[in-house]
Scaffold this motif. Sequence first.
Motif, PDB file in Angstrom:
ATOM      1  N   VAL A 178     -10.244  22.221  51.159  1.00 53.06           N
ATOM      2  CA  VAL A 178     -10.758  21.257  50.189  1.00 53.06           C
ATOM      3  C   VAL A 178     -10.944  22.106  48.667  1.00 53.06           C
ATOM      4  O   VAL A 178     -11.640  23.012  48.907  1.00 53.06           O
ATOM      5  CB  VAL A 178     -12.227  20.793  50.508  1.00 53.06           C
ATOM      6  N   PRO A 179      -9.989  22.026  48.023  1.00 56.95           N
ATOM      7  CA  PRO A 179      -9.871  23.153  46.961  1.00 56.95           C
ATOM      8  C   PRO A 179     -11.268  22.574  46.119  1.00 56.95           C
ATOM      9  O   PRO A 179     -11.514  21.424  46.019  1.00 56.95           O
ATOM     10  CB  PRO A 179      -8.706  22.154  46.053  1.00 56.95           C
ATOM     11  N   GLU A 180     -12.012  23.517  45.612  1.00 55.95           N
ATOM     12  CA  GLU A 180     -13.059  23.506  44.741  1.00 55.95           C
ATOM     13  C   GLU A 180     -13.971  22.985  45.773  1.00 55.95           C
ATOM     14  O   GLU A 180     -14.830  21.843  45.199  1.00 55.95           O
ATOM     15  CB  GLU A 180     -12.847  22.851  43.277  1.00 55.95           C
ATOM     16  N   PHE A 181     -14.215  23.395  46.567  1.00 56.79           N
ATOM     17  CA  PHE A 181     -15.381  22.662  47.670  1.00 56.79           C
ATOM     18  C   PHE A 181     -16.650  22.463  47.114  1.00 56.79           C
ATOM     19  O   PHE A 181     -17.350  21.326  47.305  1.00 56.79           O
ATOM     20  CB  PHE A 181     -15.409  23.508  48.909  1.00 56.79           C
ATOM     21  N   PRO A 182     -17.237  23.534  46.380  1.00 58.17           N
ATOM     22  CA  PRO A 182     -18.506  23.280  45.810  1.00 58.17           C
ATOM     23  C   PRO A 182     -18.449  21.885  44.915  1.00 58.17           C
ATOM     24  O   PRO A 182     -19.454  21.188  44.820  1.00 58.17           O
ATOM     25  CB  PRO A 182     -18.580  24.469  45.197  1.00 58.17           C
ATOM     26  N   LEU A 183     -17.453  21.675  44.128  1.00 57.35           N
ATOM     27  CA  LEU A 183     -17.292  20.619  43.143  1.00 57.35           C
ATOM     28  C   LEU A 183     -17.154  19.387  44.066  1.00 57.35           C
ATOM     29  O   LEU A 183     -17.933  18.303  43.599  1.00 57.35           O
ATOM     30  CB  LEU A 183     -16.169  20.894  42.316  1.00 57.35           C
ATOM     31  N   ALA A 184     -16.335  19.101  44.849  1.00 57.16           N
ATOM     32  CA  ALA A 184     -16.483  18.255  45.937  1.00 57.16           C
ATOM     33  C   ALA A 184     -17.475  17.720  46.599  1.00 57.16           C
ATOM     34  O   ALA A 184     -17.946  16.602  46.655  1.00 57.16           O
ATOM     35  CB  ALA A 184     -15.170  18.301  46.962  1.00 57.16           C
ATOM     36  N   ALA A 185     -18.338  18.766  46.789  1.00 58.42           N
ATOM     37  CA  ALA A 185     -19.913  18.477  47.749  1.00 58.42           C
ATOM     38  C   ALA A 185     -20.708  17.820  46.619  1.00 58.42           C
ATOM     39  O   ALA A 185     -21.473  16.875  46.914  1.00 58.42           O
ATOM     40  CB  ALA A 185     -20.373  19.873  47.956  1.00 58.42           C
ATOM     41  N   VAL A 186     -20.616  18.356  45.201  1.00 54.41           N
ATOM     42  CA  VAL A 186     -21.407  17.679  44.188  1.00 54.41           C
ATOM     43  C   VAL A 186     -21.113  16.243  44.020  1.00 54.41           C
ATOM     44  O   VAL A 186     -21.854  15.431  43.874  1.00 54.41           O
ATOM     45  CB  VAL A 186     -21.474  18.587  43.100  1.00 54.41           C
ATOM     46  N   TRP A 187     -19.807  16.175  43.855  1.00 51.41           N
ATOM     47  CA  TRP A 187     -19.488  14.708  43.510  1.00 51.41           C
ATOM     48  C   TRP A 187     -19.753  13.851  44.632  1.00 51.41           C
ATOM     49  O   TRP A 187     -19.775  12.433  44.199  1.00 51.41           O
ATOM     50  CB  TRP A 187     -17.868  14.764  43.261  1.00 51.41           C
ATOM     51  N   ARG A 188     -19.623  14.342  45.834  1.00 47.00           N
ATOM     52  CA  ARG A 188     -19.926  13.663  46.916  1.00 47.00           C
ATOM     53  C   ARG A 188     -21.398  12.925  46.899  1.00 47.00           C
ATOM     54  O   ARG A 188     -21.908  11.801  47.175  1.00 47.00           O
ATOM     55  CB  ARG A 188     -19.705  14.267  48.391  1.00 47.00           C
ATOM     56  N   VAL A 189     -22.541  13.726  46.503  1.00 51.15           N
ATOM     57  CA  VAL A 189     -23.822  13.319  46.500  1.00 51.15           C
ATOM     58  C   VAL A 189     -23.916  12.667  45.176  1.00 51.15           C
ATOM     59  O   VAL A 189     -24.764  11.826  44.950  1.00 51.15           O
ATOM     60  CB  VAL A 189     -24.700  14.540  46.342  1.00 51.15           C
ATOM     61  N   GLU A 190     -23.315  13.127  43.887  1.00 48.69           N
ATOM     62  CA  GLU A 190     -23.674  12.523  42.627  1.00 48.69           C
ATOM     63  C   GLU A 190     -22.424  11.897  42.195  1.00 48.69           C
ATOM     64  O   GLU A 190     -21.763  12.589  41.232  1.00 48.69           O
ATOM     65  CB  GLU A 190     -24.130  13.493  41.541  1.00 48.69           C
ATOM     66  N   PRO A 191     -21.819  10.804  42.673  1.00 52.72           N
ATOM     67  CA  PRO A 191     -20.374  10.390  42.158  1.00 52.72           C
ATOM     68  C   PRO A 191     -20.259  10.195  40.524  1.00 52.72           C
ATOM     69  O   PRO A 191     -19.376  10.098  40.144  1.00 52.72           O
ATOM     70  CB  PRO A 191     -20.087   9.175  42.896  1.00 52.72           C
TER      71      PRO A 191
ATOM     72  N   ALA B  95     -21.208  22.882  24.473  1.00 57.35           N
ATOM     73  CA  ALA B  95     -22.441  22.254  24.319  1.00 57.35           C
ATOM     74  C   ALA B  95     -22.510  20.956  25.479  1.00 57.35           C
ATOM     75  O   ALA B  95     -21.589  20.145  25.414  1.00 57.35           O
ATOM     76  CB  ALA B  95     -22.807  21.811  23.132  1.00 57.35           C
ATOM     77  N   GLY B  96     -23.571  20.788  26.108  1.00 55.89           N
ATOM     78  CA  GLY B  96     -23.889  19.681  26.996  1.00 55.89           C
ATOM     79  C   GLY B  96     -23.382  19.464  28.323  1.00 55.89           C
ATOM     80  O   GLY B  96     -23.091  18.736  29.081  1.00 55.89           O
ATOM     81  N   VAL B  97     -22.847  20.877  28.544  1.00 52.95           N
ATOM     82  CA  VAL B  97     -22.169  20.999  30.072  1.00 52.95           C
ATOM     83  C   VAL B  97     -23.261  20.866  31.151  1.00 52.95           C
ATOM     84  O   VAL B  97     -24.293  21.030  30.983  1.00 52.95           O
ATOM     85  CB  VAL B  97     -21.635  22.245  30.192  1.00 52.95           C
ATOM     86  N   THR B  98     -22.841  19.911  31.919  1.00 55.86           N
ATOM     87  CA  THR B  98     -23.875  19.763  33.235  1.00 55.86           C
ATOM     88  C   THR B  98     -23.646  20.631  34.145  1.00 55.86           C
ATOM     89  O   THR B  98     -22.705  21.052  34.509  1.00 55.86           O
ATOM     90  CB  THR B  98     -23.403  18.411  33.816  1.00 55.86           C
ATOM     91  N   VAL B  99     -24.813  21.283  34.495  1.00 57.84           N
ATOM     92  CA  VAL B  99     -24.766  22.304  35.436  1.00 57.84           C
ATOM     93  C   VAL B  99     -25.517  21.795  36.919  1.00 57.84           C
ATOM     94  O   VAL B  99     -26.481  21.243  36.647  1.00 57.84           O
ATOM     95  CB  VAL B  99     -25.796  23.435  34.865  1.00 57.84           C
ATOM     96  N   ARG B 100     -25.021  22.186  38.044  1.00 58.26           N
ATOM     97  CA  ARG B 100     -25.544  21.675  39.095  1.00 58.26           C
ATOM     98  C   ARG B 100     -25.807  22.898  40.076  1.00 58.26           C
ATOM     99  O   ARG B 100     -24.530  23.784  40.088  1.00 58.26           O
ATOM    100  CB  ARG B 100     -24.949  20.554  39.922  1.00 58.26           C
ATOM    101  N   LEU B 101     -26.562  23.160  40.920  1.00 59.71           N
ATOM    102  CA  LEU B 101     -26.599  24.193  41.960  1.00 59.71           C
ATOM    103  C   LEU B 101     -25.688  23.738  43.147  1.00 59.71           C
ATOM    104  O   LEU B 101     -25.856  22.617  43.738  1.00 59.71           O
ATOM    105  CB  LEU B 101     -27.882  24.314  42.357  1.00 59.71           C
TER     106      LEU B 101
END
Length: 77
Positions: A8-21, A66-72
């Motif tokens: 899964v390319p960019e797995f951390p990104l895919a994981a966040v998108w799954r929780v917060e589409p 400016a305004g970048v969304t940051v998720r853990l």
Amino acid sequence: MRLACVYVPEFPLAAVWRVEPDLRGTTLAVVEGHGPRATVLAVSPEAARRGLTSGITVAQARAAVAGVTVRLAAPDV
């Protein structure tokens, strides 16, 4: 026994998108750690187009865009 391997390319990104589409299509940075010195692990295509890359700190990402969304990123389990 059967095994499967999935890349899964960019797995951390895919994981966040799954929780917060709702974050698809936004300028998003997924980070490891807390505070302004946390490291960016992955960025959305929109963030990449605006110049963000993995490996920078949250402070650098916020200064650049400016305004970048940051998720853990999800912790290892």
